[in-house]
Design a protein around this motif. Structure first.
Motif, PDB file in Angstrom:
ATOM      1  N   ASP A  25       0.860  -1.183   0.000  1.00 50.03           N
ATOM      2  CA  ASP A  25       0.000   0.000   0.000  1.00 50.03           C
ATOM      3  C   ASP A  25       0.897   1.235   0.000  1.00 50.03           C
ATOM      4  O   ASP A  25       2.030   1.196   0.489  1.00 50.03           O
ATOM      5  CB  ASP A  25      -0.896   0.019   1.230  1.00 50.03           C
ATOM      6  N   THR A  26       0.383   2.329  -0.531  1.00 52.23           N
ATOM      7  CA  THR A  26       1.159   3.562  -0.606  1.00 52.23           C
ATOM      8  C   THR A  26       0.429   4.665   0.131  1.00 52.23           C
ATOM      9  O   THR A  26      -0.793   4.792   0.043  1.00 52.23           O
ATOM     10  CB  THR A  26       1.387   3.973  -2.072  1.00 52.23           C
ATOM     11  N   LEU A  27       1.191   5.479   0.860  1.00 52.33           N
ATOM     12  CA  LEU A  27       0.668   6.650   1.553  1.00 52.33           C
ATOM     13  C   LEU A  27       1.132   7.908   0.830  1.00 52.33           C
ATOM     14  O   LEU A  27       2.315   8.042   0.513  1.00 52.33           O
ATOM     15  CB  LEU A  27       1.154   6.695   3.002  1.00 52.33           C
ATOM     16  N   VAL A  28       0.210   8.821   0.582  1.00 51.98           N
ATOM     17  CA  VAL A  28       0.546  10.143   0.079  1.00 51.98           C
ATOM     18  C   VAL A  28       0.272  11.134   1.205  1.00 51.98           C
ATOM     19  O   VAL A  28      -0.865  11.270   1.660  1.00 51.98           O
ATOM     20  CB  VAL A  28      -0.278  10.497  -1.170  1.00 51.98           C
ATOM     21  N   LEU A  29       1.317  11.819   1.639  1.00 57.79           N
ATOM     22  CA  LEU A  29       1.218  12.773   2.741  1.00 57.79           C
ATOM     23  C   LEU A  29       1.644  14.137   2.228  1.00 57.79           C
ATOM     24  O   LEU A  29       2.722  14.277   1.645  1.00 57.79           O
ATOM     25  CB  LEU A  29       2.111  12.361   3.915  1.00 57.79           C
ATOM     26  N   VAL A  30       0.802  15.145   2.435  1.00 55.79           N
ATOM     27  CA  VAL A  30       1.125  16.508   2.030  1.00 55.79           C
ATOM     28  C   VAL A  30       1.418  17.316   3.285  1.00 55.79           C
ATOM     29  O   VAL A  30       0.542  17.493   4.136  1.00 55.79           O
ATOM     30  CB  VAL A  30      -0.025  17.143   1.231  1.00 55.79           C
TER      31      VAL A  30
END
Length: 428
Positions: free
Chosen positions: A297-302
């Motif tokens: 799974d991939t996390l995108v954090l801004v």
């Protein structure tokens, strides 16, 4: 004119006054010939320059390809697809990649692991020595000016120590921008106090002269102080808008990822399921298939400071739903710190669609498993370059078989010799 001019031997205007009226002076033709020679020389110089540049390019390309070939880690050189990069550019103003290579970068500005071989292709150097761009400093000052507004993408190698160090460095950029703004604010306050002190002294002198009947100008003592109070906040001093879109695996227990999830500057958090997205293969220049599936799974954090959240909002105000796309308008409630789960659904949906466009086809996945280039299960359980390993195994087996045949022949020879020795009769 004369016979000389009529014979066409005139080369300069002052010799013939422009010709004899019959076209006898061929000044234009001769000049064209001379200019043609110059043009030929320029063309030769340009051609030589192109050959030198082409040779330099080929040399730089060979060094770059050899370096990345020696690493043999195509998986950790994978990158977000061009679809994801376009969404980050359009929605969050991203223009720079913090972890990339000349083989998989999307933007012309990027950091890479090997500046010595990658600088020829636009690398800004290692992320560990890089910093957001600054405005030019004052004349005579070695230090640069304040940070310029910047939005960046960071997709580091999936190594715990690297991700933790990256998270600390990004937080350091935010803290540094605020500390420098605070220092500028304090300097402005000190300068304003000095002006106010000078104004009070001038006012005292003016009062004394006024008492003596002398007319003089009066400087208000509170104006400079009011200006200093207005400039006393870091926002007034100009904190640069900064934004980092970080792409990491969904390892929630990882120290670096946990640090970013707990950050007060987290504005958006998006989880992309493993089966619903892919990445650009790190060795796409050697592959038939451009994409490879994600192993996790991939996390995108801004992560953004307040100024960055206002410039590139992750939420769209209800009254101006279309302005967030181009970075305009206010960030609304989404500009506050922490949280991050209340991001604009349209931005999340756009990112999910973009990630899904890099999912390899069934045929591509089958080819990857058949080729066995890597250690993952999707590589068929092989090692790097499974085909080469198979050939080595076959060669070793063939060598062992040859050695076995040779050993068997030697054993037979020894047995035959021993039999012959036993049958030999002793001499009388």
């Amino acid at each position: 004119g004369g016979e000389k001019n009529g014979g066409g031997d005139c080369h300069f205007k002052e010799d013939c006054g422009g010709g004899d009226g019959r076209g006898g002076c061929v000044q234009g033709e001769d000049r064209g010939t001379a200019e043609g020679g110059n043009v030929n020389e320029v063309a030769l110089e340009e051609e030589l320059k192109l050959e030198i540049e082409e040779e330099a390019f080929e040399s730089a390309l060979f060094c770059c390809l050899s370096r990345y070939q020696s690493v043999q880690g195509h998986g950790f050189q994978a990158a977000c697809s061009e679809h994801v990069m376009r969404v980050l550019r359009d929605r969050l103003g991203v223009t720079h990649e913090c972890f990339a290579s000349p083989l998989n970068c999307h933007f012309p500005s990027f950091c890479s692991a090997f500046p010595d071989t990658d600088a020829a292709f636009g690398s800004k150097g290692s992320f560990w020595q890089w910093a957001p761009p600054r405005a030019p400093g004052k004349a005579g000052s070695r230090a640069g000016g304040r940070f310029l507004p910047g939005s960046f993408q960071a997709n580091p190698p999936f190594v715990a120590a690297i991700m933790l160090r990256m998270a600390e460095r990004i937080e350091g950029f935010f803290a540094q921008a605020e500390a420098e703004a605070e220092a500028r604010s304090q300097a402005a306050v000190a300068e304003a106090r000095g002006e106010a002190r000078g104004g009070r002294e001038h006012a005292a002198a003016a009062g004394a002269e006024s008492a003596a009947g002398v007319k003089t100008a009066f400087l208000p003592t509170s104006s400079a102080w009011r200006g200093a109070s207005a400039a006393s906040s870091p926002a007034a001093a100009g904190v640069a808008p900064l934004s980092f879109a970080v792409v990491v695996p969904g390892w929630l227990a990882d120290p670096g990822i946990a640090k970013m999830l707990a950050s007060k500057r987290l504005r958006l958090r998006l989880n992309v399921p493993q089966a619903d997205h892919g990445f650009c293969d790190g060795a796409q220049h050697q592959r038939r298939d451009r994409y490879r599936e994600s192993p996790y799974d991939t996390l995108v954090l801004v992560l953004q400071n307040d100024q960055g959240a206002r410039r590139w909002p992750t939420t769209t105000p209800k009254k101006s739903a279309g302005r967030g796309r181009h970075g305009g308008g206010s960030g609304g409630d989404g500009c506050g710190g922490g949280g991050g789960d209340d991001g604009d659904p349209s931005i999340k949906a756009a990112l999910l669609r973009a990630f899904a466009m890099a999912v390899p086809t069934t045929a591509a996945a089958a080819r990857r498993a058949r080729e066995g280039r890597g250690f993952a299960d999707a590589d068929g359980g092989g090692g790097v370059y499974k085909g080469k390993n198979k050939r080595k195994q076959h060669a070793a087996a063939a060598a062992a078989a040859l050695q076995g045949v040779a050993g068997e022949k030697m054993h037979r020879r020894n047995q035959d010799g021993s039999v012959k020795k036993k049958r030999r009769k002793p001499r009388p």
